[in-house]
Scaffold this motif. Structure first.
Motif, PDB file in Angstrom:
ATOM      1  N   LEU A 131      -1.311   1.894 -16.320  1.00 20.14           N
ATOM      2  CA  LEU A 131      -2.125   3.032 -15.896  1.00 20.14           C
ATOM      3  C   LEU A 131      -3.614   2.706 -15.948  1.00 20.14           C
ATOM      4  CD1 LEU A 131      -0.163   5.939 -17.621  1.00 20.14           C
ATOM      5  CD2 LEU A 131      -0.314   5.458 -15.173  1.00 20.14           C
ATOM      6  N   MET A 132      -4.008   1.863 -16.886  1.00 17.09           N
ATOM      7  CA  MET A 132      -5.402   1.427 -16.935  1.00 17.09           C
ATOM      8  C   MET A 132      -5.730   0.537 -15.747  1.00 17.09           C
ATOM      9  SD  MET A 132      -7.484  -1.390 -17.625  1.00 17.09           S
ATOM     10  CE  MET A 132      -6.592  -2.530 -18.676  1.00 17.09           C
ATOM     11  N   TRP A 133      -4.861  -0.430 -15.474  1.00 18.70           N
ATOM     12  CA  TRP A 133      -5.117  -1.395 -14.406  1.00 18.70           C
ATOM     13  C   TRP A 133      -5.073  -0.755 -13.020  1.00 18.70           C
ATOM     14  CZ3 TRP A 133      -7.328  -5.906 -14.654  1.00 18.70           C
ATOM     15  CH2 TRP A 133      -7.258  -6.667 -15.828  1.00 18.70           C
ATOM     16  N   ILE A 134      -4.204   0.218 -12.846  1.00 19.21           N
ATOM     17  CA  ILE A 134      -4.047   0.807 -11.508  1.00 19.21           C
ATOM     18  C   ILE A 134      -5.307   1.535 -11.066  1.00 19.21           C
ATOM     19  CG2 ILE A 134      -3.148   3.121 -12.033  1.00 19.21           C
ATOM     20  CD1 ILE A 134      -0.966   2.614  -9.963  1.00 19.21           C
ATOM     21  N   GLN A 135      -6.138   1.951 -12.013  1.00 21.87           N
ATOM     22  CA  GLN A 135      -7.374   2.657 -11.669  1.00 21.87           C
ATOM     23  C   GLN A 135      -8.331   1.775 -10.869  1.00 21.87           C
ATOM     24  OE1 GLN A 135      -7.424   5.937 -12.450  1.00 21.87           O
ATOM     25  NE2 GLN A 135      -5.449   5.619 -13.457  1.00 21.87           N
ATOM     26  N   VAL A 136      -8.317   0.474 -11.127  1.00 19.36           N
ATOM     27  CA  VAL A 136      -9.250  -0.425 -10.448  1.00 19.36           C
ATOM     28  C   VAL A 136      -8.592  -1.270  -9.361  1.00 19.36           C
ATOM     29  CG1 VAL A 136     -10.880  -0.579 -12.354  1.00 19.36           C
ATOM     30  CG2 VAL A 136      -8.954  -2.140 -12.284  1.00 19.36           C
ATOM     31  N   LEU A 137      -7.261  -1.382  -9.391  1.00 17.39           N
ATOM     32  CA  LEU A 137      -6.579  -2.243  -8.427  1.00 17.39           C
ATOM     33  C   LEU A 137      -5.964  -1.487  -7.263  1.00 17.39           C
ATOM     34  CD1 LEU A 137      -4.835  -4.804 -10.815  1.00 17.39           C
ATOM     35  CD2 LEU A 137      -7.013  -5.021  -9.605  1.00 17.39           C
ATOM     36  N   ALA A 138      -5.920  -0.163  -7.345  1.00 18.40           N
ATOM     37  CA  ALA A 138      -5.404   0.619  -6.214  1.00 18.40           C
ATOM     38  C   ALA A 138      -6.340   0.449  -5.020  1.00 18.40           C
ATOM     39  CB  ALA A 138      -5.300   2.093  -6.604  1.00 18.40           C
ATOM     40  N   PRO A 139      -5.797   0.450  -3.800  1.00 18.24           N
ATOM     41  CA  PRO A 139      -6.656   0.340  -2.604  1.00 18.24           C
ATOM     42  C   PRO A 139      -7.714   1.434  -2.576  1.00 18.24           C
ATOM     43  CG  PRO A 139      -4.335   0.073  -2.026  1.00 18.24           C
ATOM     44  CD  PRO A 139      -4.360   0.510  -3.452  1.00 18.24           C
ATOM     45  N   ASP A 140      -8.825   1.136  -1.930  1.00 14.55           N
ATOM     46  CA  ASP A 140      -9.936   2.090  -1.848  1.00 14.55           C
ATOM     47  C   ASP A 140      -9.461   3.416  -1.260  1.00 14.55           C
ATOM     48  OD1 ASP A 140     -11.527   0.101  -2.797  1.00 14.55           O
ATOM     49  OD2 ASP A 140     -12.363  -0.468  -0.848  1.00 14.55           O
ATOM     50  N   GLY A 141      -9.886   4.503  -1.889  1.00 14.33           N
ATOM     51  CA  GLY A 141      -9.540   5.833  -1.410  1.00 14.33           C
ATOM     52  C   GLY A 141      -8.255   6.390  -1.980  1.00 14.33           C
ATOM     53  N   LEU A 142      -7.516   5.589  -2.746  1.00 10.80           N
ATOM     54  CA  LEU A 142      -6.274   6.055  -3.347  1.00 10.80           C
ATOM     55  C   LEU A 142      -6.411   6.103  -4.872  1.00 10.80           C
ATOM     56  CD1 LEU A 142      -3.658   4.056  -1.213  1.00 10.80           C
ATOM     57  CD2 LEU A 142      -4.402   6.429  -0.909  1.00 10.80           C
ATOM     58  N   ILE A 190       0.829  -1.204   0.000  1.00  6.14           N
ATOM     59  CA  ILE A 190       0.000   0.000   0.000  1.00  6.14           C
ATOM     60  C   ILE A 190       0.861   1.250   0.000  1.00  6.14           C
ATOM     61  CG2 ILE A 190      -0.200   0.191   2.523  1.00  6.14           C
ATOM     62  CD1 ILE A 190      -3.159   1.019   2.030  1.00  6.14           C
ATOM     63  N   GLU A 191       2.106   1.172   0.527  1.00  6.61           N
ATOM     64  CA  GLU A 191       3.013   2.322   0.511  1.00  6.61           C
ATOM     65  C   GLU A 191       3.305   2.788  -0.908  1.00  6.61           C
ATOM     66  OE1 GLU A 191       3.321   0.602   4.465  1.00  6.61           O
ATOM     67  OE2 GLU A 191       3.331  -0.275   2.443  1.00  6.61           O
ATOM     68  N   ILE A 196     -12.396 -12.203 -14.021  1.00  3.23           N
ATOM     69  CA  ILE A 196     -11.869 -12.470 -12.679  1.00  3.23           C
ATOM     70  C   ILE A 196     -11.844 -11.189 -11.864  1.00  3.23           C
ATOM     71  CG2 ILE A 196      -9.791 -13.102 -11.389  1.00  3.23           C
ATOM     72  CD1 ILE A 196      -9.192 -15.161 -13.515  1.00  3.23           C
ATOM     73  N   VAL A 197     -11.389 -10.101 -12.480  1.00  4.77           N
ATOM     74  CA  VAL A 197     -11.315  -8.827 -11.767  1.00  4.77           C
ATOM     75  C   VAL A 197     -12.710  -8.326 -11.409  1.00  4.77           C
ATOM     76  CG1 VAL A 197     -10.620  -6.406 -11.941  1.00  4.77           C
ATOM     77  CG2 VAL A 197      -9.114  -8.209 -12.792  1.00  4.77           C
ATOM     78  N   ILE A 198     -13.658  -8.416 -12.342  1.00  7.50           N
ATOM     79  CA  ILE A 198     -15.037  -7.994 -12.060  1.00  7.50           C
ATOM     80  C   ILE A 198     -15.620  -8.822 -10.918  1.00  7.50           C
ATOM     81  CG2 ILE A 198     -17.389  -7.938 -12.986  1.00  7.50           C
ATOM     82  CD1 ILE A 198     -16.174  -7.200 -15.704  1.00  7.50           C
ATOM     83  N   GLY A 199     -15.371 -10.130 -10.942  1.00  5.73           N
ATOM     84  CA  GLY A 199     -15.855 -10.988  -9.869  1.00  5.73           C
ATOM     85  C   GLY A 199     -15.247 -10.638  -8.530  1.00  5.73           C
ATOM     86  N   SER A 200     -13.961 -10.306  -8.537  1.00  6.79           N
ATOM     87  CA  SER A 200     -13.281  -9.918  -7.298  1.00  6.79           C
ATOM     88  C   SER A 200     -13.845  -8.612  -6.748  1.00  6.79           C
ATOM     89  CB  SER A 200     -11.779  -9.783  -7.562  1.00  6.79           C
ATOM     90  OG  SER A 200     -11.094  -9.327  -6.422  1.00  6.79           O
ATOM     91  N   ILE A 201     -14.087  -7.647  -7.633  1.00  6.58           N
ATOM     92  CA  ILE A 201     -14.654  -6.365  -7.200  1.00  6.58           C
ATOM     93  C   ILE A 201     -16.064  -6.565  -6.642  1.00  6.58           C
ATOM     94  CG2 ILE A 201     -15.420  -4.083  -7.979  1.00  6.58           C
ATOM     95  CD1 ILE A 201     -13.181  -4.229 -10.102  1.00  6.58           C
ATOM     96  N   PHE A 202     -16.845  -7.419  -7.309  1.00  6.01           N
ATOM     97  CA  PHE A 202     -18.206  -7.690  -6.834  1.00  6.01           C
ATOM     98  C   PHE A 202     -18.176  -8.339  -5.454  1.00  6.01           C
ATOM     99  CE2 PHE A 202     -21.973 -10.445  -6.533  1.00  6.01           C
ATOM    100  CZ  PHE A 202     -22.972  -9.497  -6.703  1.00  6.01           C
ATOM    101  N   TYR A 203     -17.237  -9.260  -5.252  1.00  6.02           N
ATOM    102  CA  TYR A 203     -17.108  -9.919  -3.945  1.00  6.02           C
ATOM    103  C   TYR A 203     -16.778  -8.905  -2.860  1.00  6.02           C
ATOM    104  CZ  TYR A 203     -15.065 -12.762  -0.231  1.00  6.02           C
ATOM    105  OH  TYR A 203     -14.754 -13.320   0.988  1.00  6.02           O
ATOM    106  N   LYS A 204     -15.858  -7.982  -3.145  1.00  2.00           N
ATOM    107  CA  LYS A 204     -15.508  -6.943  -2.163  1.00  2.00           C
ATOM    108  C   LYS A 204     -16.706  -6.041  -1.872  1.00  2.00           C
ATOM    109  CE  LYS A 204     -10.577  -6.636  -3.281  1.00  2.00           C
ATOM    110  NZ  LYS A 204      -9.494  -5.758  -3.806  1.00  2.00           N
ATOM    111  N   TRP A 205     -17.478  -5.752  -2.900  1.00  2.00           N
ATOM    112  CA  TRP A 205     -18.661  -4.898  -2.743  1.00  2.00           C
ATOM    113  C   TRP A 205     -19.683  -5.560  -1.820  1.00  2.00           C
ATOM    114  CZ3 TRP A 205     -22.961  -4.222  -6.917  1.00  2.00           C
ATOM    115  CH2 TRP A 205     -23.844  -3.215  -6.496  1.00  2.00           C
ATOM    116  N   VAL A 206     -19.967  -6.838  -2.083  1.00  2.00           N
ATOM    117  CA  VAL A 206     -20.926  -7.570  -1.255  1.00  2.00           C
ATOM    118  C   VAL A 206     -20.420  -7.666   0.183  1.00  2.00           C
ATOM    119  CG1 VAL A 206     -22.019  -9.813  -0.863  1.00  2.00           C
ATOM    120  CG2 VAL A 206     -21.852  -8.890  -3.187  1.00  2.00           C
TER     121      VAL A 206
END
Length: 308
Positions: A199-210, A134-135, A281-291
């Motif tokens: 740069l595309m991937w970092i938009q969705v994989l960065a920790p929440d709030g960053l 996260i650093e 896989i990424v969409i499924g992972s994001i959905f799991y975090k959302w739920v």
């Protein structure tokens, strides 16, 4: 802590700088033109690229050393998921840029070239980013993306369109063939697309709030849009009834490819299937975090006596 963040960025950049020039793409100057089967025309070091292997091993060792200096990991150890993701990302680099994949891509086998690019743009970047602490993201968020002329790096839509346009335009036949004839331009194009992929991937994989403020729903829509935007390029390659790329006609005959047209169509299928698999896989992972986030009860506010 600042030193750790800088080191995190340092070994991330090292991933690009230490690699031999020709490994980012198929090198037209490395085509086989002698006698014997395809792989018999190369020495073992030309096939397996030990220099790349050593470079990636050094990067992994550097990664471990930096991660162990982070206070949260110094006692509990590096999380297995992060360690495995980063190692898998480096393995994807090696599989794409050395061995049979590199040899066949060098010799204009389009289906293998598409597999190589899918590994470098769709598989490797998210694995590397998932392995980052996260650093690293805090450093980018506070020290890099806050610079006035670099704030555009926070714009998800920019990177959504930039990555897909670059990757699609690269495969327009006359552009592809022109770039293929100019080795230096070829390397520059591959590095630019690779950076745009990160740069595309970092938009969705960065920790929440960053990095950005996209919600879970927006992130899922973002990845769905990625799949839609690359579809026209894949469809052009898959459903064409003629060979679009003259270089494919010069590719060696391989047992799993009947004709140059089959090679071209298989390349389009590989490009689409790998992308859809990774994005799903990424969409499924994001959905799991959302739920999971929706199920977690909100932390009750503490009450204090008046005057405190």
């Amino acid at each position: 802590m600042k030193t750790i963040r800088i080191n995190a960025v340092g070994f991330f950049s090292f991933l690009f700088l230490l690699q031999p020039l020709q490994v980012f793409a198929h090198d037209p100057n490395a085509k086989a033109d002698g006698e014997g089967t395809l792989f018999e025309q190369y020495a073992w070091w030309e096939v397996w690229n030990p220099l790349l292997f050593i470079a990636l091993a050094v990067i992994y060792i550097f990664y471990l050393r930096v991660m162990r200096r982070i206070p949260s990991f110094s006692e509990s150890g590096i999380p297995l998921k992060k360690n495995a993701a980063f190692a898998a990302g480096l393995l994807a680099v090696y599989v794409a840029l050395a061995g049979p994949v590199a040899v066949m891509s060098n010799n204009s086998v389009l289906s293998i070239h598409m597999f190589q690019q899918s590994l470098m743009y769709v598989v490797m970047p998210p694995l590397i980013l998932l392995g980052m602490p996260i650093e690293f993201y805090r450093f980018l968020n506070e020290q890099v993306f806050n610079i006035r002329f670099l704030r555009f790096l926070r714009w998800p839509l920019l990177h959504l369109f930039l990555f897909n346009l670059l990757w699609s335009f690269y495969h327009i036949p006359f552009i592809y063939e022109y770039i293929l004839e100019h080795v230096l331009l070829l390397e520059v194009v591959h590095v630019v697309i690779n950076i745009s992929a990160f740069l595309m991937w970092i938009q969705v994989l960065a920790p929440d709030g960053l990095i950005n403020r996209m919600s879970y729903v927006m992130k899922m829509g973002y990845m769905f849009a990625n799949g839609m935007l690359i579809t026209p390029a894949c469809a052009l390659i898959i459903f064409s009834d003629v060979v679009l790329y003259s270089s494919v006609l010069e590719a060696p005959e391989l047992f799993f490819i009947a004709t140059p047209l089959d090679d071209q169509q298989l390349g389009g299928v590989i490009m689409k299937v790998v992308q859809e698999f990774a994005y799903s896989i990424v969409i499924g992972s994001i959905f799991y975090k959302w739920v999971k986030a929706e199920k977690e009860p909100e932390t009750p506010l503490k009450s204090y006596p008046a005057g405190q």
